[in-house]
Design a protein around this motif. Structure first.
Motif, PDB file in Angstrom:
ATOM      1  N   ILE A  65      39.097  49.229  48.029  1.00 43.69           N
ATOM      2  CA  ILE A  65      39.419  48.366  46.508  1.00 43.69           C
ATOM      3  C   ILE A  65      39.871  47.255  47.027  1.00 43.69           C
ATOM      4  O   ILE A  65      39.538  46.183  46.246  1.00 43.69           O
ATOM      5  CB  ILE A  65      40.317  49.277  45.678  1.00 43.69           C
ATOM      6  N   GLY A  66      40.989  47.004  47.788  1.00 44.58           N
ATOM      7  CA  GLY A  66      41.677  45.681  48.153  1.00 44.58           C
ATOM      8  C   GLY A  66      40.739  44.778  48.621  1.00 44.58           C
ATOM      9  O   GLY A  66      40.751  43.558  48.326  1.00 44.58           O
ATOM     10  N   PHE A  67      39.906  45.274  49.657  1.00 44.81           N
ATOM     11  CA  PHE A  67      38.926  44.397  50.113  1.00 44.81           C
ATOM     12  C   PHE A  67      38.013  44.061  49.123  1.00 44.81           C
ATOM     13  O   PHE A  67      37.518  42.633  49.320  1.00 44.81           O
ATOM     14  CB  PHE A  67      38.114  45.117  51.215  1.00 44.81           C
ATOM     15  N   PHE A  68      37.543  44.651  48.203  1.00 47.44           N
ATOM     16  CA  PHE A  68      36.403  44.285  47.241  1.00 47.44           C
ATOM     17  C   PHE A  68      37.106  43.279  46.427  1.00 47.44           C
ATOM     18  O   PHE A  68      36.256  42.128  46.004  1.00 47.44           O
ATOM     19  CB  PHE A  68      36.203  45.578  46.562  1.00 47.44           C
ATOM     20  N   VAL A  69      38.369  43.388  45.832  1.00 49.86           N
ATOM     21  CA  VAL A  69      38.907  42.363  45.111  1.00 49.86           C
ATOM     22  C   VAL A  69      39.154  41.233  45.763  1.00 49.86           C
ATOM     23  O   VAL A  69      38.844  40.139  45.285  1.00 49.86           O
ATOM     24  CB  VAL A  69      40.365  42.912  44.501  1.00 49.86           C
ATOM     25  N   TRP A  70      39.586  41.198  47.142  1.00 51.33           N
ATOM     26  CA  TRP A  70      39.846  39.956  47.786  1.00 51.33           C
ATOM     27  C   TRP A  70      38.614  39.235  48.136  1.00 51.33           C
ATOM     28  O   TRP A  70      38.812  38.109  48.113  1.00 51.33           O
ATOM     29  CB  TRP A  70      40.337  40.503  49.151  1.00 51.33           C
ATOM     30  N   ALA A  71      37.517  39.961  48.473  1.00 47.11           N
ATOM     31  CA  ALA A  71      36.242  39.565  48.639  1.00 47.11           C
ATOM     32  C   ALA A  71      35.682  38.505  47.415  1.00 47.11           C
ATOM     33  O   ALA A  71      35.237  37.573  47.425  1.00 47.11           O
ATOM     34  CB  ALA A  71      35.151  40.556  49.018  1.00 47.11           C
ATOM     35  N   LEU A  72      35.824  39.259  46.431  1.00 47.81           N
ATOM     36  CA  LEU A  72      35.384  38.765  45.020  1.00 47.81           C
ATOM     37  C   LEU A  72      36.187  37.432  44.804  1.00 47.81           C
ATOM     38  O   LEU A  72      35.642  36.353  44.262  1.00 47.81           O
ATOM     39  CB  LEU A  72      35.377  39.684  43.571  1.00 47.81           C
ATOM     40  N   VAL A  80      48.124  33.721  48.682  1.00 48.85           N
ATOM     41  CA  VAL A  80      48.364  34.775  47.819  1.00 48.85           C
ATOM     42  C   VAL A  80      47.040  35.824  47.838  1.00 48.85           C
ATOM     43  O   VAL A  80      47.291  37.160  47.872  1.00 48.85           O
ATOM     44  CB  VAL A  80      48.453  34.417  46.415  1.00 48.85           C
ATOM     45  N   PHE A  81      46.103  35.441  47.872  1.00 50.88           N
ATOM     46  CA  PHE A  81      44.856  36.398  48.062  1.00 50.88           C
ATOM     47  C   PHE A  81      44.812  37.319  49.181  1.00 50.88           C
ATOM     48  O   PHE A  81      44.669  38.488  49.238  1.00 50.88           O
ATOM     49  CB  PHE A  81      43.406  35.867  47.708  1.00 50.88           C
ATOM     50  N   TYR A  82      45.065  36.657  50.195  1.00 52.17           N
ATOM     51  CA  TYR A  82      45.236  37.382  51.651  1.00 52.17           C
ATOM     52  C   TYR A  82      46.421  38.194  51.810  1.00 52.17           C
ATOM     53  O   TYR A  82      46.365  39.265  52.077  1.00 52.17           O
ATOM     54  CB  TYR A  82      45.174  36.181  52.763  1.00 52.17           C
ATOM     55  N   ALA A 121      46.916  46.048  50.323  1.00 51.17           N
ATOM     56  CA  ALA A 121      45.900  47.171  50.610  1.00 51.17           C
ATOM     57  C   ALA A 121      46.113  47.645  52.093  1.00 51.17           C
ATOM     58  O   ALA A 121      46.129  48.885  52.185  1.00 51.17           O
ATOM     59  CB  ALA A 121      44.775  46.811  49.971  1.00 51.17           C
ATOM     60  N   MET A 122      45.967  46.877  53.111  1.00 53.33           N
ATOM     61  CA  MET A 122      46.123  47.524  54.410  1.00 53.33           C
ATOM     62  C   MET A 122      47.213  48.276  54.744  1.00 53.33           C
ATOM     63  O   MET A 122      47.334  49.154  55.373  1.00 53.33           O
ATOM     64  CB  MET A 122      46.002  46.325  55.379  1.00 53.33           C
ATOM     65  N   GLN A 123      48.343  47.740  54.208  1.00 55.62           N
ATOM     66  CA  GLN A 123      49.788  48.325  54.638  1.00 55.62           C
ATOM     67  C   GLN A 123      49.853  49.637  53.662  1.00 55.62           C
ATOM     68  O   GLN A 123      50.947  50.314  54.024  1.00 55.62           O
ATOM     69  CB  GLN A 123      50.590  47.267  54.090  1.00 55.62           C
ATOM     70  N   SER A 124      49.169  50.110  52.671  1.00 63.83           N
ATOM     71  CA  SER A 124      49.225  51.210  51.983  1.00 63.83           C
ATOM     72  C   SER A 124      48.763  52.522  52.718  1.00 63.83           C
ATOM     73  O   SER A 124      49.171  53.368  52.255  1.00 63.83           O
ATOM     74  CB  SER A 124      48.534  50.994  50.530  1.00 63.83           C
ATOM     75  N   ASN A 125      47.729  52.219  53.805  1.00 65.44           N
ATOM     76  CA  ASN A 125      47.311  53.260  54.572  1.00 65.44           C
ATOM     77  C   ASN A 125      46.689  54.458  53.748  1.00 65.44           C
ATOM     78  O   ASN A 125      46.554  55.255  54.195  1.00 65.44           O
ATOM     79  CB  ASN A 125      48.489  53.930  55.317  1.00 65.44           C
TER      80      ASN A 125
END
Length: 368
Positions: free
Chosen positions: A290-297, A270-272, A279-283
């Motif tokens: 922000i997506g990478f920060f939320v995913w890392a946390l 789910v997180f990935y 977030a990557m698909q949003s371009n």
């Protein structure tokens, strides 16, 4: 996990070289079918083709559940073997023959056989036997194996033999040890009584009258050291019932490993997929950061901290209950934690450290 050339591909129609989508989740939508380039899968591992398929969750759940049972039965067998080491150390050969041997027969006659069936089904091509049905029919209809539960020749006779051994192992754990202990106590009591009568004959009537005057104290001491067959029998009965029922409940308790793996895999998926890949698909650069920060946390806080703590607690519980109850009795010496005993060398070092600290504080005060 194998390399990509060994993995499955999407074939459209009857083509010999795969031209379907590289993402196998889109293969069925493109009208294709998934198969291996060489015709057969590799002998070990889980194929990446299961990733994203409709049957991914049922298949991986079945694999993880069977692996949990294999690890659980192996762990409990190791606990019973630890009891053998204890019996050998204390030279308790009676417990070895009356507890260790029937416990190994009972546990491996049921769940050891189940582990054998799991591995046999894994290594046998085109085997579709239902192991649930095999184990249930082993008790309800012994001696018969239908088509849905057939795995090898001679299966029915082996299952009857294992069932009889398990039935014999229960009274083997219950009766011989208390009866042998009672026989030993009776022989020791008889030998002690004969020795006491010989002493009375030598001492005469005066010694006999003196012993009658102290009869209250002597009787109390005799009752305190007397062998209680009922107490030993009840204790052995409790131990036998606990092991027989625990063999089922403890094996089922190891399925928590399957549940932990399922929860971890679903959370990570789910997180990935929903956070990072969304977030990557949003371009959008800001959305990606922000997506990478939320995913890392989320990965660090939930998967690395909370999930690791949960797995540690569950593993600790399996060691404490399912593993240690096979050999730990708690009848030895009281636990005394390690403590440092003050010595002359330790006191000297301590005083030198205090003097050095005092000197450094004095020097700092003078500098200020």
């Amino acid at each position: 996990m194998p390399l990509l050339p060994c993995a499955a591909r999407c074939y459209i129609g009857s083509e010999t070289s795969p031209t379907g989508p590289t993402d196998l989740r889109d293969c069925s939508h493109a009208g294709g079918h998934i198969k291996f380039p060489g015709g057969e899968p590799y002998p070990f591992g889980v194929d990446p083709a299961w990733r994203g398929s409709k049957t991914e969750l049922p298949y991986l759940n079945s694999v993880k559940m069977k692996m949990s049972i294999l690890l659980g039965v192996l762990h409990m067998n190791l606990g019973i073997i630890m009891s053998l080491f204890n019996n050998s150390y204390f030279r308790d050969y009676l417990s070895t023959w009356c507890e260790f041997v029937p416990q190994m027969i009972f546990l491996n006659g049921l769940f050891g056989y189940l582990c054998f069936l799991i591995v046999f089904k894994w290594v046998t091509p085109n085997c579709f036997a239902d192991l649930y049905h095999v184990l249930i029919a082993m008790f309800l209809d012994p001696g018969t194996v239908d088509k849905t539960g057939f795995l090898f020749t001679g299966q029915a006779g082996l299952q009857v033999l294992l069932l009889l051994l398990c039935l014999v192992a229960v009274p083997w754990m219950l009766l011989p040890k208390p009866l042998i202990l009672k026989s030993r106590a009776d022989k020791a009591k008889k030998a002690g009584g004969e020795y006491h009568r010989m002493g009375e004959d030598e001492e005469g009537h005066a010694a006999a009258s003196t012993s009658q005057g102290d009869g209250g104290h002597g009787q109390g001491h005799g009752e305190h050291g007397e062998f209680e067959f009922g107490e030993v029998m009840v204790h052995q009965m409790i131990h036998t019932i606990e092991f027989v029922l625990g063999a089922v409940s403890n094996t089922a308790s190891y399925l928590r490993l399957w549940a932990l793996s399922l929860a971890h895999s679903q959370l990570s998926g789910v997180f990935y997929e929903r956070v990072l890949m969304g977030a990557m698909q949003s371009n959008n650069t800001a959305a990606i950061f922000i997506g990478f920060f939320v995913w890392a946390l989320a990965t660090l806080g939930v998967l690395m901290v909370m999930e690791s703590l949960s797995a540690f607690l569950h593993a600790l519980r399996l060691h404490w209950v399912e593993f240690q109850n096979k050999f730990y009795r708690g009848t030895g010496h009281k636990f005394t934690p390690l403590r440092l005993v003050p010595t002359v060398w330790w006191n000297s070092c301590l005083w030198y450290m205090i003097a050095l600290l005092h000197a450094s504080q004095t020097a700092c005060a003078m500098c200020m």
